[in-house]
Write an enzyme that holds these catalytic residues in place. Structure first.
Site, PDB file in Angstrom:
ATOM      1  N   TYR A 165      28.122  32.795  47.024  1.00  0.00           N
ATOM      2  CA  TYR A 165      29.339  33.247  46.348  1.00  0.00           C
ATOM      3  C   TYR A 165      30.024  34.259  47.261  1.00  0.00           C
ATOM      4  O   TYR A 165      29.734  34.322  48.464  1.00  0.00           O
ATOM      5  CB  TYR A 165      28.881  33.842  44.997  1.00  0.00           C
ATOM      6  CG  TYR A 165      29.968  34.100  43.997  1.00  0.00           C
ATOM      7  CD1 TYR A 165      30.833  33.088  43.601  1.00  0.00           C
ATOM      8  CD2 TYR A 165      30.120  35.363  43.428  1.00  0.00           C
ATOM      9  CE1 TYR A 165      31.836  33.339  42.679  1.00  0.00           C
ATOM     10  CE2 TYR A 165      31.110  35.609  42.488  1.00  0.00           C
ATOM     11  CZ  TYR A 165      31.968  34.594  42.128  1.00  0.00           C
ATOM     12  OH  TYR A 165      32.961  34.838  41.216  1.00  0.00           O
ATOM     13  N   ARG A 218      45.176  29.604  46.412  1.00  0.00           N
ATOM     14  CA  ARG A 218      44.909  31.055  46.508  1.00  0.00           C
ATOM     15  C   ARG A 218      43.401  31.250  46.483  1.00  0.00           C
ATOM     16  O   ARG A 218      42.805  31.599  45.466  1.00  0.00           O
ATOM     17  CB  ARG A 218      45.595  31.768  45.323  1.00  0.00           C
ATOM     18  CG  ARG A 218      45.760  33.247  45.446  1.00  0.00           C
ATOM     19  CD  ARG A 218      44.461  34.036  45.249  1.00  0.00           C
ATOM     20  NE  ARG A 218      44.074  34.277  43.875  1.00  0.00           N
ATOM     21  CZ  ARG A 218      42.799  34.253  43.447  1.00  0.00           C
ATOM     22  NH1 ARG A 218      41.794  33.955  44.255  1.00  0.00           N
ATOM     23  NH2 ARG A 218      42.526  34.495  42.181  1.00  0.00           N
ATOM     24  N   LYS A 236      31.089  28.291  42.222  1.00  0.00           N
ATOM     25  CA  LYS A 236      31.201  28.726  40.820  1.00  0.00           C
ATOM     26  C   LYS A 236      30.236  27.927  39.945  1.00  0.00           C
ATOM     27  O   LYS A 236      29.607  28.457  39.037  1.00  0.00           O
ATOM     28  CB  LYS A 236      32.635  28.524  40.313  1.00  0.00           C
ATOM     29  CG  LYS A 236      33.654  29.458  40.946  1.00  0.00           C
ATOM     30  CD  LYS A 236      33.759  30.786  40.213  1.00  0.00           C
ATOM     31  CE  LYS A 236      34.684  31.738  40.949  1.00  0.00           C
ATOM     32  NZ  LYS A 236      34.790  33.066  40.344  1.00  0.00           N
ATOM     33  N   GLU A 308      40.519  27.491  38.739  1.00  0.00           N
ATOM     34  CA  GLU A 308      40.044  28.515  39.676  1.00  0.00           C
ATOM     35  C   GLU A 308      40.928  28.559  40.916  1.00  0.00           C
ATOM     36  O   GLU A 308      41.192  27.530  41.547  1.00  0.00           O
ATOM     37  CB  GLU A 308      38.597  28.173  40.079  1.00  0.00           C
ATOM     38  CG  GLU A 308      37.868  29.266  40.784  1.00  0.00           C
ATOM     39  CD  GLU A 308      37.544  30.463  39.886  1.00  0.00           C
ATOM     40  OE1 GLU A 308      37.002  30.268  38.798  1.00  0.00           O
ATOM     41  OE2 GLU A 308      37.860  31.601  40.305  1.00  0.00           O
ATOM     42  N   ASP A 309      41.377  29.735  41.257  1.00  0.00           N
ATOM     43  CA  ASP A 309      42.078  29.992  42.514  1.00  0.00           C
ATOM     44  C   ASP A 309      43.305  29.111  42.746  1.00  0.00           C
ATOM     45  O   ASP A 309      43.557  28.628  43.859  1.00  0.00           O
ATOM     46  CB  ASP A 309      41.087  29.941  43.691  1.00  0.00           C
ATOM     47  CG  ASP A 309      40.123  31.136  43.656  1.00  0.00           C
ATOM     48  OD1 ASP A 309      40.129  31.864  42.649  1.00  0.00           O
ATOM     49  OD2 ASP A 309      39.369  31.341  44.625  1.00  0.00           O
ATOM     50  N   ASP A 331      39.688  31.417  35.073  1.00  0.00           N
ATOM     51  CA  ASP A 331      38.725  32.450  35.435  1.00  0.00           C
ATOM     52  C   ASP A 331      39.408  33.672  36.042  1.00  0.00           C
ATOM     53  O   ASP A 331      39.018  34.807  35.781  1.00  0.00           O
ATOM     54  CB  ASP A 331      37.762  31.818  36.446  1.00  0.00           C
ATOM     55  CG  ASP A 331      36.578  32.693  36.749  1.00  0.00           C
ATOM     56  OD1 ASP A 331      36.142  33.422  35.849  1.00  0.00           O
ATOM     57  OD2 ASP A 331      36.087  32.634  37.889  1.00  0.00           O
ATOM     58  N   ASP A 332      40.427  33.444  36.861  1.00  0.00           N
ATOM     59  CA  ASP A 332      41.075  34.563  37.564  1.00  0.00           C
ATOM     60  C   ASP A 332      41.886  35.433  36.606  1.00  0.00           C
ATOM     61  O   ASP A 332      41.950  36.646  36.768  1.00  0.00           O
ATOM     62  CB  ASP A 332      41.962  34.024  38.696  1.00  0.00           C
ATOM     63  CG  ASP A 332      41.137  33.204  39.665  1.00  0.00           C
ATOM     64  OD1 ASP A 332      40.209  33.768  40.258  1.00  0.00           O
ATOM     65  OD2 ASP A 332      41.376  31.984  39.778  1.00  0.00           O
ATOM     66  N   ASN A 473      38.688  40.120  46.786  1.00  0.00           N
ATOM     67  CA  ASN A 473      37.630  39.416  47.524  1.00  0.00           C
ATOM     68  C   ASN A 473      38.222  38.667  48.706  1.00  0.00           C
ATOM     69  O   ASN A 473      39.395  38.324  48.669  1.00  0.00           O
ATOM     70  CB  ASN A 473      36.945  38.406  46.597  1.00  0.00           C
ATOM     71  CG  ASN A 473      36.241  39.070  45.450  1.00  0.00           C
ATOM     72  OD1 ASN A 473      35.550  40.058  45.628  1.00  0.00           O
ATOM     73  ND2 ASN A 473      36.427  38.543  44.255  1.00  0.00           N
TER      74      ASN A 473
HETATM   75  N1  LIG Z   1      36.642  40.609  41.257  1.00  0.00           N
HETATM   76  C1  LIG Z   1      36.976  39.502  40.646  1.00  0.00           C
HETATM   77  O1  LIG Z   1      36.273  39.017  39.777  1.00  0.00           O
HETATM   78  C2  LIG Z   1      38.257  38.841  40.982  1.00  0.00           C
HETATM   79  C3  LIG Z   1      38.960  39.209  42.084  1.00  0.00           C
HETATM   80  N2  LIG Z   1      40.137  38.594  42.377  1.00  0.00           N
HETATM   81  C4  LIG Z   1      40.796  38.979  43.610  1.00  0.00           C
HETATM   82  O2  LIG Z   1      42.021  39.605  43.324  1.00  0.00           O
HETATM   83  C5  LIG Z   1      42.929  39.344  44.375  1.00  0.00           C
HETATM   84  C6  LIG Z   1      44.245  38.910  43.771  1.00  0.00           C
HETATM   85  O3  LIG Z   1      44.081  37.733  43.040  1.00  0.00           O
HETATM   86  P1  LIG Z   1      45.268  37.208  42.089  1.00  0.00           P
HETATM   87  O4  LIG Z   1      45.683  38.243  41.154  1.00  0.00           O
HETATM   88  O5  LIG Z   1      44.839  35.919  41.570  1.00  0.00           O
HETATM   89  O6  LIG Z   1      46.406  36.977  43.192  1.00  0.00           O
HETATM   90  P2  LIG Z   1      47.959  36.879  42.965  1.00  0.00           P
HETATM   91  O7  LIG Z   1      48.499  36.253  44.183  1.00  0.00           O
HETATM   92  O8  LIG Z   1      48.265  36.279  41.656  1.00  0.00           O
HETATM   93  O9  LIG Z   1      48.430  38.420  42.908  1.00  0.00           O
HETATM   94  C7  LIG Z   1      48.436  39.285  44.001  1.00  0.00           C
HETATM   95  C8  LIG Z   1      49.323  40.448  43.660  1.00  0.00           C
HETATM   96  O10 LIG Z   1      49.159  41.423  44.666  1.00  0.00           O
HETATM   97  C9  LIG Z   1      50.439  41.834  45.106  1.00  0.00           C
HETATM   98  N3  LIG Z   1      50.362  42.280  46.484  1.00  0.00           N
HETATM   99  C10 LIG Z   1      50.116  41.567  47.603  1.00  0.00           C
HETATM  100  N4  LIG Z   1      50.113  42.367  48.678  1.00  0.00           N
HETATM  101  C11 LIG Z   1      50.371  43.607  48.238  1.00  0.00           C
HETATM  102  C12 LIG Z   1      50.517  44.874  48.871  1.00  0.00           C
HETATM  103  N5  LIG Z   1      50.363  45.009  50.175  1.00  0.00           N
HETATM  104  N6  LIG Z   1      50.791  45.925  48.095  1.00  0.00           N
HETATM  105  C13 LIG Z   1      50.949  45.796  46.772  1.00  0.00           C
HETATM  106  N7  LIG Z   1      50.806  44.637  46.106  1.00  0.00           N
HETATM  107  C14 LIG Z   1      50.537  43.560  46.847  1.00  0.00           C
HETATM  108  C15 LIG Z   1      51.332  40.623  44.936  1.00  0.00           C
HETATM  109  O11 LIG Z   1      52.676  41.054  44.903  1.00  0.00           O
HETATM  110  P3  LIG Z   1      53.916  40.065  44.678  1.00  0.00           P
HETATM  111  O12 LIG Z   1      53.810  39.662  43.242  1.00  0.00           O
HETATM  112  O13 LIG Z   1      55.089  40.929  44.940  1.00  0.00           O
HETATM  113  O14 LIG Z   1      53.741  38.942  45.619  1.00  0.00           O
HETATM  114  C16 LIG Z   1      50.800  40.103  43.596  1.00  0.00           C
HETATM  115  O15 LIG Z   1      51.418  40.779  42.548  1.00  0.00           O
HETATM  116  C17 LIG Z   1      42.265  38.324  45.279  1.00  0.00           C
HETATM  117  O16 LIG Z   1      41.751  38.973  46.415  1.00  0.00           O
HETATM  118  C18 LIG Z   1      41.107  37.798  44.472  1.00  0.00           C
HETATM  119  O17 LIG Z   1      40.010  37.463  45.278  1.00  0.00           O
HETATM  120  C19 LIG Z   1      40.666  37.635  41.581  1.00  0.00           C
HETATM  121  C20 LIG Z   1      40.000  37.219  40.480  1.00  0.00           C
HETATM  122  C21 LIG Z   1      38.710  37.761  40.135  1.00  0.00           C
HETATM  123  C1  LIG Z   2      36.028  36.144  41.976  1.00  0.00           C
HETATM  124  C2  LIG Z   2      37.185  35.282  41.945  1.00  0.00           C
HETATM  125  O1  LIG Z   2      37.315  34.451  41.062  1.00  0.00           O
HETATM  126  C3  LIG Z   2      38.208  35.436  42.947  1.00  0.00           C
HETATM  127  O2  LIG Z   2      38.117  36.334  43.775  1.00  0.00           O
HETATM  128  O3  LIG Z   2      39.143  34.640  42.925  1.00  0.00           O
HETATM  129 MG   LIG Z   3      38.781  33.003  41.543  1.00  0.00          MG
END
Ligand SMILES: NC(=O)C1=CN([C@@H]2O[C@H](COP(=O)(O)OP(=O)(O)OC[C@H]3O[C@@H](n4cnc5c(N)ncnc54)[C@H](OP(=O)(O)O)[C@@H]3O)[C@@H](O)[C@H]2O)C=CC1
Ligand SMILES: CC(=O)C(=O)O
Ligand SMILES: [Mg+2]
Length: 617
Positions: A165, A218, A236, A308-309, A331-332, A473
């Site tokens: 993972y 993503r 997963k 997912e993603d 999941d996200d 991540n």
């Molecule tokens: N720990 C966990 O269980 C999980 C972790 N994650 C992680 O979270 C991260 C984001 O995932 P997700 O929300 O799906 O992605 P999205 O693409 O949906 O969202 C990313 C967000 O971050 C913003 N962003 C990007 N770069 C910057 C920056 N330099 N400064 C400020 N804001 C910024 C984007 O802005 P804009 O909207 O303006 O483009 C957007 O709003 C990934 O790395 C993923 O691995 C996700 C799910 C689960």
């Molecule tokens: C953990 C997870 O689902 C992610 O980083 O997208």
């Molecule tokens: Mg994910």
């Protein structure tokens, strides 16, 4: 007709017992009752995790004009048995089994126990230095001897989870083309349009209960990896089995290849996916629609589909559309929300007060950020009886253009609108911290090193115990490291991260960072849905899962700085989550497996897959 009559008493009991709340749920239940499959499913044995359909090869439901697949089922023996990962035991085949199953000569003479095999494998694995080498060795084992793979993953979860993972799976996806050996799931591409149902039938297992699907746009915080995103559904689903106990043969990883906009991949002669730009708009929507219809047609109403993603411009719409017609879970958006809320509930013990006393600031306003924000707002609203709109005002988000505020409304994506509060525009995170004065800072930006020393120091000057969650991540994208959080806050921060970090020594004290990752939630959540025959996911189930996880955090964990329980107890944790999710499904009239088991935790445990070898006759 015969089958309907035979099932009539069960069918009537189900209708009477279902505590159906709204008209929408009633319609859903009526829809399910009108399909033969659901009745067939409910009459399957009461042992184990249910789901799947009886007409597993689709022969009964096919018209005479339709083509069917001539499936045959045979007992594996000899060479074939050694190459069947579900049943292969390698050197653990006993003398008697070697005689009975034509294995003599095909194996060296030694007979080893499963424990010894595990010890031997682990010793070899530990000699490899590169995590990717270890990942490849684990995948090879999964393809060779599934039970040994799961035995190791379950018994050494803390050591092996970072390999199968995050973070290693991220590197594996980036290099998937070159490490790809055998397909570990279904690749469905735009070329297959019109034939998706047929393709689902190519998968050898018929009783699928959960599938994890990505379109690779993503992948973690690594962006568009196209078809190479397959590593994520595979990983997963390994966790569904190891952490949640769903049997491997009931899990199906799927990648929808709709092209990629990643130029590097498009120019790579060895790229394994479609070499074209991503399909969008109507073409994309129709392709996913065909897939979702085929899934339901092939596996029935109760197949759990985990998105997912996907990129956020598709993820929210897909969830909104299919949550009404399918058992779907993103999941996200949802799993991450549930795990973070659990950590927040747990951290209230050392922090004191209620959730509604806190102010939250997110870096990242996408799937994870807005998903978490909404669940926190709902929980605060439930606990205070205040309207959810009021509670949202305690939560602020920063995206790539700065603080999400009302003056930006015209240009904001719809999922950000509930968070566009009245405030002056602010462009940097540091300014946002200074203006909002949050007690909790959550990173969901996918961009590493964005929680700078100044940001962490600002959080520490505002709060005696700032709560800092760097969720992005893999490790390279984490907003800060555990060491940075503890040293820059002078040991004040309560910290957790999406990818694991080792404990940190700071001024004679050892801080153990927790892993705020949806892996705590989705395996138990999915098990709960499957074991009660849930037909839809409801947000209250996510809240139930959060509370179940938070309840597993003890004073001892908190004293070490942990706001999540250790992964070594994950099967027990998953059973508790599953029980609470199923309980909520029964309460909402969304569970179809009746009668409701008396002790849902015990029932969840009894449903869990065991990786121990079985004796063959
Ligand atoms: N720990 C966990 O269980 C999980 C972790 N994650 C992680 O979270 C991260 C984001 O995932 P997700 O929300 O799906 O992605 P999205 O693409 O949906 O969202 C990313 C967000 O971050 C913003 N962003 C990007 N770069 C910057 C920056 N330099 N400064 C400020 N804001 C910024 C984007 O802005 P804009 O909207 O303006 O483009 C957007 O709003 C990934 O790395 C993923 O691995 C996700 C799910 C689960
Ligand atoms: C953990 C997870 O689902 C992610 O980083 O997208
Ligand atoms: Mg994910």
């Amino acid at each position: 007709m015969m089958s309907l009559n035979r099932n009539r008493p069960h069918f009537l009991r189900l209708l009477v017992n279902l505590k159906v709340k709204g008209e929408r749920e009633k319609k859903v239940i009526r829809g399910i009752m009108s399909t033969g499959n659901a009745l067939d499913e409910m009459t399957q044995g009461s042992n184990g995790v249910g789901g799947g359909v009886k007409d597993v090869y689709g022969e009964d439901s096919a018209t005479e004009a339709q083509h069917i697949t001539p499936w045959t089922v045979s007992v594996a023996s000899g060479y074939t048995l050694l190459r069947d990962p579900h049943h292969n035991k390698g050197l653990a085949f006993t003398e008697k089994e070697r005689d009975a199953h034509y294995l003599r000569g095909l194996l060296p003479p030694a007979c080893l126990s499963q424990e010894l095999q595990a010890k031997k494998f682990l010793a070899t694995l530990r000699q490899y230095e590169a995590p990717l080498q270890k990942y490849i060795a684990m995948m090879d084992l999964q393809e060779r001897n599934e039970k040994l793979f799961y035995k190791l993953l379950i018994d050494h979860v803390e050591e092996l989870l970072p390999l199968v993972y995050t973070p290693t799976v991220g590197e594996a996806c980036q290099k998937y083309g070159s490490i790809f050996r055998r397909p570990q799931g279904l690749f469905i591409s735009l070329k297959d349009k019109g034939k998706i149902l047929e393709i689902l039938k190519n998968w050898p297992e018929k009783n699928i209960q959960v599938l994890v699907v990505t379109d690779g746009e993503r992948i973690l915080g690594l962006g568009d990896l196209g078809c190479q995103g397959m590593g994520i559904p595979v990983g997963k689903l390994s966790l569904y089995t190891a952490l949640g106990g769903v049997r491997p043969s009931a899990c199906l990883p799927i990648t929808l290849d709709v092209g990629t906009n990643n130029e590097k991949l498009l120019n790579d002669e060895f790229y394994i996916g479609l070499k074209q730009n991503r399909a969008t708009g109507k073409e994309y929507a129709e392709f996913v629609q065909e897939f979702m219809s085929a899934v339901k047609q092939n596996y029935g109403e109760k197949i759990l589909v985990q998105f997912e993603d996907f990129a956020n411009h598709n993820a929210f719409e897909l969830l909104e559309k299919y949550r009404k017609t399918h058992l779907v879970f993103n999941d996200d958006i949802q799993g991450t929300a549930s795990v973070v809320l659990a950590g927040l509930i747990a951290s209230l013990k050392p922090l004191g007060g209620n959730l509604a006393d806190h102010t939250f600031l997110f870096l990242g306003a996408g799937e994870a950020g807005t998903g978490i924000a909404e669940l926190i707002a709902r929980e605060m609203s439930n606990k205070t009886n205040a309207p959810v709109e009021e509670m949202r005002k305690k939560i602020w988000l920063v995206d790539s253009k700065g603080l999400v505020v009302s003056s930006r409304k015209e240009s904001l994506q719809s999922f950000k609108l509930p968070w566009a509060h009245e405030a002056k525009p602010v462009t940097t995170l540091l300014e946002a911290v200074q203006v909002i004065k949050p007690t909790v800072l959550i990173g969901t930006s996918g961009k590493g090193k964005t929680f700078t020393k100044e940001v962490v120091e600002a959080m520490s000057s505002i709060n005696s115990k700032p709560l800092i969650l760097a969720l992005s991540n893999p490790t390279s994208q984490s907003e800060c490291t555990a060491e940075e959080a503890y040293t820059w806050s002078k040991g004040q921060a309560i910290f957790a991260s999406g990818s694991p970090f080792d404990p940190v020594e700071y001024e004679g004290h050892t801080f153990v960072p927790g892993q705020a990752n949806n892996a705590y939630i989705f395996p138990g959540f999915g098990l709960g849905l499957i074991m009660c025959g849930a037909i839809r996911v409801h947000d209250d189930m996510l809240l139930a899962a959060s509370e179940a996880l938070a309840a597993q955090v003890t004073k001892e964990h908190l004293a070490k700085g942990l706001i999540y329980p250790p992964y070594k107890d994950i099967r027990n944790i998953s059973a508790n989550i599953a029980a609470k999710v199923a309980e909520k499904a029964y309460e909402l009239g969304l569970a179809s497996r009746l009668p409701q088991p008396e002790n849902l935790v015990k029932y969840a445990e009894s449903c869990m897959y065991s990786p121990n070898y079985r004796n063959y006759r």
